[in-house]
Write a protein that holds these residues in place. Structure first.
Motif, PDB file in Angstrom:
ATOM      1  N   SER A  29       0.910  -1.225  -0.124  1.00  0.00           N
ATOM      2  CA  SER A  29      -0.073   0.042  -0.024  1.00  0.00           C
ATOM      3  C   SER A  29       0.922   1.327  -0.146  1.00  0.00           C
ATOM      4  O   SER A  29       2.034   1.191   0.187  1.00  0.00           O
ATOM      5  N   ASP A  30       0.071   2.272  -0.275  1.00  0.00           N
ATOM      6  CA  ASP A  30       1.005   3.566  -0.277  1.00  0.00           C
ATOM      7  C   ASP A  30       1.165   4.100   1.249  1.00  0.00           C
ATOM      8  O   ASP A  30       2.190   4.836   1.376  1.00  0.00           O
ATOM      9  N   VAL A  31       0.361   3.757   1.850  1.00  0.00           N
ATOM     10  CA  VAL A  31       0.585   4.268   3.539  1.00  0.00           C
ATOM     11  C   VAL A  31      -0.077   3.333   4.490  1.00  0.00           C
ATOM     12  O   VAL A  31      -1.318   2.826   4.186  1.00  0.00           O
ATOM     13  N   ILE A  32       0.062   3.541   5.622  1.00  0.00           N
ATOM     14  CA  ILE A  32      -0.563   2.796   6.725  1.00  0.00           C
ATOM     15  C   ILE A  32      -1.104   4.144   7.597  1.00  0.00           C
ATOM     16  O   ILE A  32      -0.195   5.075   7.836  1.00  0.00           O
ATOM     17  N   ILE A  33      -2.307   4.073   7.975  1.00  0.00           N
ATOM     18  CA  ILE A  33      -2.868   5.082   8.660  1.00  0.00           C
ATOM     19  C   ILE A  33      -3.084   4.405  10.283  1.00  0.00           C
ATOM     20  O   ILE A  33      -3.744   3.780  10.430  1.00  0.00           O
ATOM     21  N   TRP A  34      -2.207   5.090  11.122  1.00  0.00           N
ATOM     22  CA  TRP A  34      -2.518   4.699  12.795  1.00  0.00           C
ATOM     23  C   TRP A  34      -3.372   5.749  13.180  1.00  0.00           C
ATOM     24  O   TRP A  34      -3.144   6.841  13.522  1.00  0.00           O
ATOM     25  N   LEU A  35      -4.413   5.164  13.466  1.00  0.00           N
ATOM     26  CA  LEU A  35      -5.947   6.260  14.025  1.00  0.00           C
ATOM     27  C   LEU A  35      -5.416   6.282  15.594  1.00  0.00           C
ATOM     28  O   LEU A  35      -5.642   5.064  16.344  1.00  0.00           O
ATOM     29  N   GLN A  36      -5.378   7.300  16.101  1.00  0.00           N
ATOM     30  CA  GLN A  36      -5.204   7.457  17.509  1.00  0.00           C
ATOM     31  C   GLN A  36      -6.251   6.780  18.430  1.00  0.00           C
ATOM     32  O   GLN A  36      -7.461   6.904  18.101  1.00  0.00           O
ATOM     33  N   GLY A  37      -5.987   6.253  19.502  1.00  0.00           N
ATOM     34  CA  GLY A  37      -6.764   5.431  20.431  1.00  0.00           C
ATOM     35  C   GLY A  37      -6.008   4.294  21.132  1.00  0.00           C
ATOM     36  O   GLY A  37      -5.237   3.782  20.392  1.00  0.00           O
ATOM     37  N   ASP A  38      -6.368   3.872  22.394  1.00  0.00           N
ATOM     38  CA  ASP A  38      -5.985   2.768  22.909  1.00  0.00           C
ATOM     39  C   ASP A  38      -4.408   2.784  23.155  1.00  0.00           C
ATOM     40  O   ASP A  38      -3.912   1.565  22.974  1.00  0.00           O
ATOM     41  N   LYS A  45       0.534  -3.208  15.698  1.00  0.00           N
ATOM     42  CA  LYS A  45      -0.024  -3.758  14.280  1.00  0.00           C
ATOM     43  C   LYS A  45       0.616  -2.725  13.320  1.00  0.00           C
ATOM     44  O   LYS A  45       1.166  -3.231  12.404  1.00  0.00           O
ATOM     45  N   VAL A  46       0.454  -1.460  13.493  1.00  0.00           N
ATOM     46  CA  VAL A  46       1.224  -0.558  12.540  1.00  0.00           C
ATOM     47  C   VAL A  46       2.694  -0.856  12.434  1.00  0.00           C
ATOM     48  O   VAL A  46       3.177  -0.995  11.066  1.00  0.00           O
ATOM     49  N   GLY A  53       6.927  -4.689   5.321  1.00  0.00           N
ATOM     50  CA  GLY A  53       7.142  -3.905   3.821  1.00  0.00           C
ATOM     51  C   GLY A  53       5.727  -3.785   3.268  1.00  0.00           C
ATOM     52  O   GLY A  53       5.797  -3.680   1.902  1.00  0.00           O
ATOM     53  N   PHE A  54       4.675  -3.657   3.906  1.00  0.00           N
ATOM     54  CA  PHE A  54       3.457  -3.351   3.316  1.00  0.00           C
ATOM     55  C   PHE A  54       3.455  -2.027   2.849  1.00  0.00           C
ATOM     56  O   PHE A  54       2.765  -1.735   2.076  1.00  0.00           O
ATOM     57  N   SER A  55       4.351  -1.066   3.553  1.00  0.00           N
ATOM     58  CA  SER A  55       4.201   0.479   3.189  1.00  0.00           C
ATOM     59  C   SER A  55       5.681   1.152   3.637  1.00  0.00           C
ATOM     60  O   SER A  55       6.149   0.430   4.549  1.00  0.00           O
TER      61      SER A  55
END
Length: 204
Positions: A29-38, A45-46, A53-55
């Protein structure tokens, strides 16, 4: 879970959506989005996806404001955590003006359009992921973006309390089910989410 908690068909559909989300596989993918929380629960996971190597890019999305009664971590702490784990600062993009999921979808997808990204990995917690996905799906359709959304949730045990929370995952999921109804104008429908994931599952 659906037999225990849900008596009506609409709520059971959310469980079907959740099952499809859990089955989704990561892809380049182009980017991994780490959404704030927990706190740092989602960070592991990020990091796993990044180091596999997924992004080559990570967006941390949320805010640096302290909310009353909150024990969440600031984006600055998330960034420092990534750096300590070996992620270079050049690989990290900070989106720090979002106070809720709707704003995260809006701001991240504005970045997506600007940078011409085509594939995004969304990382939230399992109980939160259906609403995250439906919010991003709705916004991407409103913006007429030709992108692929890939869910990679942190599969926290529903019988445990996520870091920084006061209730178990199953209770938080039930709350999310109600939020899907409450904020329905800002979300794609559950049926649309099921159709999207089923279509992409078949395609892949």
């Amino acid at each position: 879970m659906d037999e225990v908690y849900f008596a009506n068909l609409e709520d059971k559909k959310i469980v079907k959506l959740l099952d499809l989300i859990k089955k989704q596989q990561p892809k380049k993918s182009d980017v991994i989005i780490w959404l704030q929380g927990d706190r740092y629960d989602r960070g592991e996971k990020v990091l796993e996806l990044f180091k596999s190597g997924f992004s080559k890019k990570i967006v941390v999305s949320g805010n640096n404001q302290l909310r009353k009664g909150s024990s969440h971590i600031f984006l600055t702490e998330m960034v420092e955590w990534l750096k300590k784990k070996g992620v270079k600062s050049t690989a990290i993009i900070v989106e720090d003006s979002s106070l809720n999921t709707k704003e995260q979808a809006k701001n991240v997808l504005n970045l997506t359009k600007e940078k011409k990204w085509k594939t995004l990995i969304l990382v939230a917690s399992l109980y939160h992921q259906p609403r995250v996905f439906l919010t991003f799906l709705k916004r991407s359709e409103e913006m007429e973006l030709q992108i692929e959304l890939i869910n990679q949730s942190v599969n926290l045990d529903f019988l445990k309390i996520p870091d920084g929370r006061r209730r178990m995952g199953q209770d938080l999921f039930l709350e999310e089910v109600e939020k899907v109804k409450k904020y329905k104008d800002d979300l794609a429908t559950v049926n649309e989410g099921i159709f999207y994931l089923t279509k992409h599952e078949t395609r892949n």
